[in-house]
Write an enzyme that holds these catalytic residues in place. Structure first.
Site: not given
Ligand code: FAD
Ligand code: NAD
Length: 465
Positions: A39, A180, A184, A271-272, A444
């Site tokens: 999708t 972490g 997330i 952890i990222g 307000h």
């Molecule tokens: P992606 O969304 O990762 O999309 C990349 C796409 O490329 C994927 O569908 C993959 O299948 C496709 N792809 C990869 N390689 C290839 C290839 N070789 N050929 C064809 N297709 C390929 N960000 C926010 O701003 N707000 C949030 O609330 C938020 N919540 C999150 C919650 C979670 C649990 C996670 C994991 C992330 C969250 N993020 C949030 C982060 C956000 O999802 C990403 O920053 C965003 O999706 C990045 O967009 P992108 O288009 O760069 O890549």
């Molecule tokens: P993050 O970078 O936000 O947090 C990772 C945490 O793990 C950090 O605090 C780091 O110090 C810790 N860490 C790293 N290695 C460790 C270890 N070995 N043991 C214990 N702690 C460790 O990463 P995330 O929470 O995995 O999220 C990934 C990305 O997805 C982020 O860059 C975030 O911007 C994006 N995201 C955004 C949203 C949102 O915008 N609401 C929601 C979810 C995810």
């Protein structure tokens, strides 16, 4: 166009890629988007922003009913958790929104090339056995979970999971250990705590939420502790063994030292995330990644190879959906000969916990490194709407340049901080001073009045505190 199949071929249909493809098509360019997932919508719509917010929203209602917030307003209910239905509404949201992108592709005449793309040269890619040549190729392949050595994720078993597995748990864990204390970990940890799990967060650093303002990090930690989350800061996990239906984690102080063990029903590894470039065949295109595995671009999102561009999580900068989307629009506009710009100094970020945590611009610490600042703070307890709504936690903080009064950063912890931060971002985009915000009439009673009061506090003159 002669022997080119497309003007623009986008690799990846996440918020960066699908938005770039739609904008390119809107600008009259013949456009395709390769996506290997079943999708469209990428991480964000399938396993990220959207499903996590569906679970956060539903669990927030559950806790409001179960935890007494409603009783304080005279509504007595005894909620019963139907986790299957909660998951069902999450899946419905994902299905509806990913299907919506497919509709938008058709409407805008963007061809979806189904499969994973691989470069065969600097202007061609192969998708599902077919080669396509394009004048411009945008890499928008996003990111995936960073693995932790010694802690092997197996989402099917539902014992050691990543964020995708943590969205799908079939039952509420007794004890969930989150590795972490970032975005997330705190969002998904909050979901399962609200639904009844004991949650322990193990964080390597001395505080949660790295990158956010220092006061915000401290206050957030205090609030989450009050909600029952336990934190083990300055601690690392060195290994995890699955024993039957449980995981046994070995923990050590970050600085090294004696090991201790911790038992969990579910372990969330958060952890990222790291950029997706494996299998892309970047060498065939003449491209290399930097030390962090990212593809470097210039201000226009052009890589060092003419005709190849990159956006979103695969390039340096915060990994956020709205940043990826804005880069997608700007990149497509640059390809079309327009001037596409993203102001990377004004990218808001939001943590969708309760209360929400949001910020835009510099932290107080970073602003002070650049020069003298003035800071205004206002507690949500003194905001009439937050107080009336029984939402006393949090504050707003406005950081301004001491000489020019220009706003350098705004940070909020408040129930609706994610909505409040938009006005701060817009004000900063227009180069506002704290006085501009302080003298803007705010409705307000709204939570946003706290931003006005914090701006007034920059010059020491808030009214309601
Ligand atoms: P992606 O969304 O990762 O999309 C990349 C796409 O490329 C994927 O569908 C993959 O299948 C496709 N792809 C990869 N390689 C290839 C290839 N070789 N050929 C064809 N297709 C390929 N960000 C926010 O701003 N707000 C949030 O609330 C938020 N919540 C999150 C919650 C979670 C649990 C996670 C994991 C992330 C969250 N993020 C949030 C982060 C956000 O999802 C990403 O920053 C965003 O999706 C990045 O967009 P992108 O288009 O760069 O890549
Ligand atoms: P993050 O970078 O936000 O947090 C990772 C945490 O793990 C950090 O605090 C780091 O110090 C810790 N860490 C790293 N290695 C460790 C270890 N070995 N043991 C214990 N702690 C460790 O990463 P995330 O929470 O995995 O999220 C990934 C990305 O997805 C982020 O860059 C975030 O911007 C994006 N995201 C955004 C949203 C949102 O915008 N609401 C929601 C979810 C995810």
């Amino acid at each position: 166009m002669a022997d080119y199949d497309y003007d623009v071929l986008v690799i990846g249909a996440g918020p960066g890629g699908y938005v770039a493809a739609i904008r390119a098509a809107q600008l009259g360019l013949k456009t395709a988007c390769a996506e290997g997932r079943a999708t469209l919508g990428g991480t964000c719509l399938n396993v990220g922003c959207i499903p996590s917010k569906a679970m956060l929203h539903a669990s927030e209602y559950f806790e409001a009913a179960a935890g007494g917030a409603m009783a304080a307003m005279g509504i007595k209910v005894k909620p019963e958790l139907d986790l299957g239905t909660m998951h069902g509404q999450r899946k419905d949201a994902v299905k509806g929104l990913t299907g919506g992108i497919e509709f938008l592709f058709k409407k805008n005449k963007v061809d979806w090339l189904k499969g994973y793309a691989q470069f065969t040269s600097n202007d061609s890619v192969e998708v599902a056995g077919k080669t396509y040549r394009a004048k411009n190729i945008i890499i928008a392949t996003g990111s995936s979970v960073t693995p932790l050595p010694g802690v092997e994720v197996d989402n099917d078993k539902q014992i050691i999971v990543d964020s995708t597995g943590a969205l799908e748990l079939a039952k509420v864990p007794g004890h969930m250990v989150v590795i972490g204390g970032g975005v997330i970990g705190l969002e998904l940890g909050s979901v399962w705590r609200r639904l009844g799990a004991k949650v322990t967060v193990v964080e390597f650093l001395d505080q949660i939420l790295p990158g956010m303002d220092g006061d915000v990090r401290k206050e957030a930690n205090k609030i989450f502790k009050k909600q029952g989350i336990e934190f083990k800061l300055k601690t690392k996990v060195t290994k995890a063994d699955v024993k039957g239906k449980k995981a046994v984690l070995t923990l050590e102080s970050a600085a090294g030292g004696d090991a201790e063990t911790l038992e969990a029903d579910v372990v969330l590894v958060s952890i990222g995330r790291r950029p997706n470039t494996d299998g892309l065949g970047l060498d065939k295109a003449g491209l290399a990644v930097n030390q962090r595995g990212q593809i470097e671009t210039d201000h226009d999102f052009a890589t060092q190879v003419p005709g190849i561009w990159a956006i979103g999580d695969v390039v340096p900068g915060p990994m956020l959906a709205h940043k990826a989307e804005d880069e997608g629009i700007a990149c497509a506009e640059n390809i079309a000969g327009l001037t596409g710009i993203v102001n990377h100094d004004v990218i808001p970020s939001v943590v969708y916990t309760w209360p929400e945590i949001a910020g835009v611009g510099l932290t107080e610490e970073a602003a002070k490194e650049k020069g003298e600042v003035k800071v205004g703070k206002f507690p949500m307890l003194a905001n009439s709407r937050a107080k009336t709504n029984h939402e006393p936690d949090g504050f707003v903080k406005v950081i301004a340049d001491a000489k020019t009064d220009r706003v350098l950063g705004v940070w909020c912890i408040a129930s609706v901080a994610g909505t409040m931060i938009a006005q701060a971002a817009q004000a900063m985009e227009f180069g506002a001073t704290s006085e501009d915000i302080a003298y803007t009439c705010h409705a307000h009673p709204t939570h946003s009045e706290a931003i006005k009061e914090a701006a007034m506090a920059v010059t020491g003159k808030p009214i309601h505190v």
